[in-house]
Motif scaffolding. Structure first.
Motif, PDB file in Angstrom:
ATOM      1  N   VAL A   1       0.737  94.580  32.541  1.00  0.00           N
ATOM      2  CA  VAL A   1       0.934  93.871  31.268  1.00  0.00           C
ATOM      3  C   VAL A   1       0.537  94.762  30.086  1.00  0.00           C
ATOM      4  O   VAL A   1       0.301  94.291  28.985  1.00  0.00           O
ATOM      5  CB  VAL A   1       0.191  92.517  31.227  1.00  0.00           C
ATOM      6  N   ASN A   2       0.444  96.071  30.351  1.00  0.00           N
ATOM      7  CA  ASN A   2       0.220  97.085  29.326  1.00  0.00           C
ATOM      8  C   ASN A   2      -1.175  97.088  28.706  1.00  0.00           C
ATOM      9  O   ASN A   2      -1.333  97.342  27.512  1.00  0.00           O
ATOM     10  CB  ASN A   2       1.283  97.007  28.226  1.00  0.00           C
ATOM     11  N   ALA A   3      -2.186  96.814  29.525  1.00  0.00           N
ATOM     12  CA  ALA A   3      -3.552  97.046  29.052  1.00  0.00           C
ATOM     13  C   ALA A   3      -3.676  98.535  28.760  1.00  0.00           C
ATOM     14  O   ALA A   3      -3.075  99.364  29.443  1.00  0.00           O
ATOM     15  CB  ALA A   3      -4.570  96.626  30.113  1.00  0.00           C
ATOM     16  N   THR A   4      -4.438  98.886  27.746  1.00  0.00           N
ATOM     17  CA  THR A   4      -4.606 100.287  27.382  1.00  0.00           C
ATOM     18  C   THR A   4      -5.410 101.033  28.434  1.00  0.00           C
ATOM     19  O   THR A   4      -5.075 102.143  28.818  1.00  0.00           O
ATOM     20  CB  THR A   4      -5.313 100.399  26.017  1.00  0.00           C
TER      21      THR A   4
ATOM     22  N   ILE B   1      -2.858  89.190  27.505  1.00  0.00           N
ATOM     23  CA  ILE B   1      -2.525  90.580  27.204  1.00  0.00           C
ATOM     24  C   ILE B   1      -1.014  90.720  26.984  1.00  0.00           C
ATOM     25  O   ILE B   1      -0.571  91.345  26.015  1.00  0.00           O
ATOM     26  CB  ILE B   1      -2.993  91.530  28.329  1.00  0.00           C
ATOM     27  N   ALA B   2      -0.228  90.119  27.864  1.00  0.00           N
ATOM     28  CA  ALA B   2       1.231  90.202  27.742  1.00  0.00           C
ATOM     29  C   ALA B   2       1.705  89.604  26.413  1.00  0.00           C
ATOM     30  O   ALA B   2       2.597  90.170  25.765  1.00  0.00           O
ATOM     31  CB  ALA B   2       1.899  89.499  28.920  1.00  0.00           C
ATOM     32  N   SER B   3       1.094  88.501  25.994  1.00  0.00           N
ATOM     33  CA  SER B   3       1.512  87.871  24.732  1.00  0.00           C
ATOM     34  C   SER B   3       1.155  88.750  23.533  1.00  0.00           C
ATOM     35  O   SER B   3       1.898  88.789  22.548  1.00  0.00           O
ATOM     36  CB  SER B   3       0.888  86.484  24.583  1.00  0.00           C
ATOM     37  N   LEU B   4       0.045  89.466  23.614  1.00  0.00           N
ATOM     38  CA  LEU B   4      -0.307  90.373  22.515  1.00  0.00           C
ATOM     39  C   LEU B   4       0.656  91.544  22.437  1.00  0.00           C
ATOM     40  O   LEU B   4       1.001  92.013  21.349  1.00  0.00           O
ATOM     41  CB  LEU B   4      -1.735  90.896  22.689  1.00  0.00           C
TER      42      LEU B   4
ATOM     43  N   ILE C   1       1.225  95.657  19.447  1.00  0.00           N
ATOM     44  CA  ILE C   1       1.982  96.487  20.383  1.00  0.00           C
ATOM     45  C   ILE C   1       1.221  97.757  20.758  1.00  0.00           C
ATOM     46  O   ILE C   1       1.168  98.139  21.920  1.00  0.00           O
ATOM     47  CB  ILE C   1       3.373  96.838  19.813  1.00  0.00           C
ATOM     48  N   HIS C   2       0.610  98.406  19.769  1.00  0.00           N
ATOM     49  CA  HIS C   2      -0.029  99.695  20.012  1.00  0.00           C
ATOM     50  C   HIS C   2      -1.547  99.684  19.877  1.00  0.00           C
ATOM     51  O   HIS C   2      -2.179 100.720  20.044  1.00  0.00           O
ATOM     52  CB  HIS C   2       0.553 100.753  19.074  1.00  0.00           C
ATOM     53  N   ARG C   3      -2.133  98.557  19.598  1.00  0.00           N
ATOM     54  CA  ARG C   3      -3.594  98.514  19.461  1.00  0.00           C
ATOM     55  C   ARG C   3      -4.242  98.496  20.842  1.00  0.00           C
ATOM     56  O   ARG C   3      -3.706  97.938  21.793  1.00  0.00           O
ATOM     57  CB  ARG C   3      -4.016  97.284  18.678  1.00  0.00           C
TER      58      ARG C   3
ATOM     59  N   ASP D   1      -5.907  94.215  41.011  1.00  0.00           N
ATOM     60  CA  ASP D   1      -6.238  93.838  39.638  1.00  0.00           C
ATOM     61  C   ASP D   1      -5.963  94.979  38.669  1.00  0.00           C
ATOM     62  O   ASP D   1      -5.547  94.754  37.532  1.00  0.00           O
ATOM     63  CB  ASP D   1      -7.696  93.408  39.523  1.00  0.00           C
ATOM     64  N   LEU D   2      -6.189  96.201  39.108  1.00  0.00           N
ATOM     65  CA  LEU D   2      -5.861  97.356  38.271  1.00  0.00           C
ATOM     66  C   LEU D   2      -4.357  97.402  37.998  1.00  0.00           C
ATOM     67  O   LEU D   2      -3.919  97.575  36.862  1.00  0.00           O
ATOM     68  CB  LEU D   2      -6.299  98.656  38.951  1.00  0.00           C
ATOM     69  N   VAL D   3      -3.583  97.222  39.044  1.00  0.00           N
ATOM     70  CA  VAL D   3      -2.127  97.241  38.924  1.00  0.00           C
ATOM     71  C   VAL D   3      -1.669  96.111  38.004  1.00  0.00           C
ATOM     72  O   VAL D   3      -0.825  96.311  37.123  1.00  0.00           O
ATOM     73  CB  VAL D   3      -1.463  97.132  40.316  1.00  0.00           C
ATOM     74  N   ALA D   4      -2.240  94.927  38.169  1.00  0.00           N
ATOM     75  CA  ALA D   4      -1.849  93.778  37.352  1.00  0.00           C
ATOM     76  C   ALA D   4      -2.157  94.022  35.872  1.00  0.00           C
ATOM     77  O   ALA D   4      -1.331  93.721  34.999  1.00  0.00           O
ATOM     78  CB  ALA D   4      -2.558  92.517  37.839  1.00  0.00           C
TER      79      ALA D   4
END
Length: 133
Positions: free
Chosen positions: A103-106, A71-74, A81-83, A96-99
């Motif tokens: 990494v900017n999961a939507t 996720i971080a690499s995407l 970036i915005h998908r 796990d939610l915090v993690a």
């Protein structure tokens, strides 16, 4: 007819892909599902189909830092970036939610357990991402 909405489902559980495909048939949106069993395979799929609209990652984050790295690499790639990247968890602890959000999961959701819940989840995905009529 609108262009198809392309989704990559990353899961080592074939039932997840099958269920999402089944519930998508109940919507009026044309959806093309592609699947990968892990994030390494997902990279190849994304290279072959760079216009994927959304990723659904079925993950057990506490046992795989690889998913977080993916996720971080995407998120540093201009195309991603915005998908939307949606993470499905199977009842993991709050860390796990915090993690995942770190990494900017939507979005991070707990995996539905029955067809009715999957239908509700899918309708929510369509609506939140502007794909619902």
């Amino acid at each position: 007819m609108p262009a198809p909405f392309s989704i990559l489902v990353i899961s080592d559980d074939p039932q997840v892909v099958k269920t999402l495909d089944e519930v998508s048939l109940r919507s009026d949106k044309e959806v093309i599902f592609r699947s990968a069993t892990d994030t390494r395979e997902a990279v190849n799929v994304l290279n072959d189909f760079p216009y994927t609209s959304l990723i659904v990652l079925d993950s057990t984050l506490r046992s795989s830092s690889q998913d977080l790295e993916f996720i971080a690499s995407l998120r540093v790639h201009p195309h991603w970036i915005h998908r939307p990247i949606l993470v499905l968890l199977d009842g993991q602890p709050p860390c796990d939610l915090v993690a995942a959000y770190g990494v900017n999961a939507t979005s991070v959701s707990f995996k539905p357990y029955n067809l009715s819940d999957w239908n509700t989840y899918w309708q929510m995905v369509l609506q939140v991402h502007g794909l619902h009529p």
